[in-house]
Structures are given as C-alpha cells and as structure tokens.
Scaffold this motif. Sequence first.
Motif, PDB file in Angstrom:
ATOM      1  N   PRO A   1       5.780  -1.618   2.270  1.00 43.86           N
ATOM      2  CA  PRO A   1       5.598  -0.753   3.441  1.00 43.86           C
ATOM      3  C   PRO A   1       6.381  -1.189   4.677  1.00 43.86           C
ATOM      4  O   PRO A   1       6.685  -0.364   5.534  1.00 43.86           O
ATOM      5  N   PHE A   2       6.696  -2.487   4.830  1.00 42.77           N
ATOM      6  CA  PHE A   2       7.425  -2.906   6.031  1.00 42.77           C
ATOM      7  C   PHE A   2       8.819  -3.433   5.738  1.00 42.77           C
ATOM      8  O   PHE A   2       9.545  -3.820   6.651  1.00 42.77           O
ATOM      9  N   LEU A   3       9.236  -3.472   4.472  1.00 43.21           N
ATOM     10  CA  LEU A   3      10.617  -3.772   4.115  1.00 43.21           C
ATOM     11  C   LEU A   3      11.188  -2.592   3.338  1.00 43.21           C
ATOM     12  O   LEU A   3      10.445  -1.846   2.702  1.00 43.21           O
TER      13      LEU A   3
ATOM     14  N   GLN B   1      -0.147  -4.259   8.300  1.00 45.13           N
ATOM     15  CA  GLN B   1       0.279  -4.462   6.918  1.00 45.13           C
ATOM     16  C   GLN B   1       0.759  -5.895   6.688  1.00 45.13           C
ATOM     17  O   GLN B   1       0.533  -6.473   5.623  1.00 45.13           O
ATOM     18  N   ARG B   2       1.406  -6.491   7.684  1.00 42.96           N
ATOM     19  CA  ARG B   2       1.847  -7.883   7.552  1.00 42.96           C
ATOM     20  C   ARG B   2       0.648  -8.828   7.474  1.00 42.96           C
ATOM     21  O   ARG B   2       0.643  -9.766   6.675  1.00 42.96           O
TER      22      ARG B   2
ATOM     23  N   VAL C   1      -2.457  -0.491   6.162  1.00 40.67           N
ATOM     24  CA  VAL C   1      -2.914  -0.551   7.550  1.00 40.67           C
ATOM     25  C   VAL C   1      -1.724  -0.216   8.442  1.00 40.67           C
ATOM     26  O   VAL C   1      -0.793  -1.010   8.569  1.00 40.67           O
ATOM     27  N   ALA C   2      -1.756   0.959   9.048  1.00 37.35           N
ATOM     28  CA  ALA C   2      -0.613   1.416   9.836  1.00 37.35           C
ATOM     29  C   ALA C   2      -0.629   0.871  11.261  1.00 37.35           C
ATOM     30  O   ALA C   2       0.418   0.734  11.898  1.00 37.35           O
ATOM     31  N   ASP C   3      -1.809   0.565  11.792  1.00 41.20           N
ATOM     32  CA  ASP C   3      -1.926   0.144  13.189  1.00 41.20           C
ATOM     33  C   ASP C   3      -1.476  -1.296  13.380  1.00 41.20           C
ATOM     34  O   ASP C   3      -1.516  -2.106  12.452  1.00 41.20           O
TER      35      ASP C   3
ATOM     36  N   TYR D   1      17.491   4.008   0.656  1.00 38.47           N
ATOM     37  CA  TYR D   1      16.287   3.233   0.925  1.00 38.47           C
ATOM     38  C   TYR D   1      15.063   4.130   0.767  1.00 38.47           C
ATOM     39  O   TYR D   1      15.071   5.297   1.164  1.00 38.47           O
ATOM     40  N   ARG D   2      14.013   3.574   0.206  1.00 40.84           N
ATOM     41  CA  ARG D   2      12.768   4.315   0.006  1.00 40.84           C
ATOM     42  C   ARG D   2      11.663   3.690   0.861  1.00 40.84           C
ATOM     43  O   ARG D   2      11.701   2.503   1.172  1.00 40.84           O
ATOM     44  N   ASN D   3      10.681   4.499   1.213  1.00 40.76           N
ATOM     45  CA  ASN D   3       9.578   4.021   2.039  1.00 40.76           C
ATOM     46  C   ASN D   3       8.252   4.190   1.311  1.00 40.76           C
ATOM     47  O   ASN D   3       8.038   5.178   0.602  1.00 40.76           O
ATOM     48  N   VAL D   4       7.382   3.226   1.495  1.00 37.36           N
ATOM     49  CA  VAL D   4       6.048   3.246   0.912  1.00 37.36           C
ATOM     50  C   VAL D   4       5.042   3.241   2.060  1.00 37.36           C
ATOM     51  O   VAL D   4       5.215   2.477   3.026  1.00 37.36           O
TER      52      VAL D   4
END
Length: 284
Positions: A204-206, A135-136, A121-123, A114-117
């Motif tokens: 970023p969140f999947l 991010q959602r 918006v991280a908060d 699995y890779r992450n991006v």
Amino acid sequence: MLEILIYGAVSSAIYALLAVGFTLIFGVARILNLAHGSFYALGAYAAYVFTSLLNFPLIIAAPLAVLLVAGFGVLMERFLVRPLRASQLAVLMITLAVSLAVEQALFITFGSEYRNVPSFVADKISIGGVDIGGQRLLALVMSVLVLLLLWLFIQRTRLGAAILAVSQDPEAAQYMGIPTNRIFSIVMAISAGTAAFAGVLVSPFLTVQPTMGLLPMVKAFAIVIVGGLGSIPGSIIASLILGYSETIVAYLISTSWTELVSLVAVVITLMIRPSGILGRRAAF
C-alpha cells in the motif's frame, strides 16, 4: 530523532521478515534461494489482484495472497529444487531461473506500470509530534508479531522441534523417523509465506512493479551475510543495523546513498568477521 527511531523500526521489521525466511530455508535445507525476492513480489501482486481486480476486502486478500505464494514455494521446492538439492550450484541456477521467469511473467501479465494496493489503515497517526502513515505502523506491528509467532512455533511445537532436528543433522533426523522432505517443503512454505507477507504489508505505501523483488533479495542476502548464514537471531540483529543505518543516512545525507549501506556493511563484515555476527552454528 524520534522520526528516525520510528521509520528505522519500520524498515528494520520489514527487512527482518524478509531475511528470516531466507535464513530459515538455508539453515534447514542448506540452499540459497535466489527466488526469495520473487515471493515478495508475488505477495504484493496477489494482493493487488485480489483487491483491485476481484474486489476482495484487504483483510481477506492478505491471507489469501500469503497462502497462494506459500503454495507456490512448496511446488517450487518439490518439483524444481528437490531433484537438484545434491548440487548447490544447480539449486542456485534453478532458483535464479525461477526469479527471472516470475519477473517476466509479471511483465507480460501486468505490464511495466506501477500498481496500487489499498491500505488497511489510510489515516496518519501522530506520535510525539511525528506524523507517520497508519499502514507503516501496521507493517511494523504485524512484522514483529509474525516474527514472534515464528520463534514460538520453532521453539515450542513438535513440528518446530522437527525443523530444529533437521537443521542440525538431516541424516540423523531421517533415521529418527522425521520425514525430512516434508520438513523441507514446510520450511519453504514458511519462507515463501513470510516474504509474501512482507510484500503485502508494504504494497500500500510502495509501488508494485515487476522488478520490485530484486532490491529486497539483495537486502536479504546482505542481512544474512552480516548476521551469519543460518542464524535467525543474527538476521534480526543485522536487520536492525541496516534498517537504522539506512534511515540515518537518508535523513542526514540523501536517500540516494541508502543503497550503499548494505554494500558497505557486507564488505566490513567480510573483512572483520566473515562468518557474520553470530555465524552458522548459532542457527535458531
């Protein structure tokens, strides 16, 4: 209830972004593109390469990823789909082959890990006491914005009018001087670009993995059946129905049951209204 409304809206917006591109290429070129999920996966992996390997800022990596995948879609349409367009079965087979080839290429290049991006918006943001990832929310806003811009493009521009003309009667449009082959390429670019943009927004969140294009392809196919093949408004309505249905099932029963929602919706639609909610003639 508010949590269901927010998360259902996010899922619906991403589904709509995927399904509209799938519907658009069918409505204009009359082809079912089984490689549509590959555009989604390629968008996510392109974002990963640009951010994690090349250290580009995400605000630059995102449009580059979309443009790259849109270009891939144009090449696929020009050299693989166009020569076979006279046979729908041949187009189905070649797009399926492209989908399998892309998946294997991603496996060979990046492996099964699995890779992450990174996130735009991280908060987390609190809405009515409900905490939701920034991010959602960004994915929701950007999806709605892109869908609105796409509608305005089709309805208010000369190129959009040409796309409408080709979708209604390609032969008559060609007699009127509209370059139908160029329109097909443009529509494929839009279709690939919207799917890639969906992949960029959710990456970023999947988890980013080689097989990530399969499930979105199934979702998009289910949505266009429920909404009606060739109908963009129908696809948006079906996206809302499936997005909120899955969210409700996840909260009230279990997330493991959410994948059955699309199947049940397709079966009910085919039993009650085989043409879908709005049907083919309601395109655009």
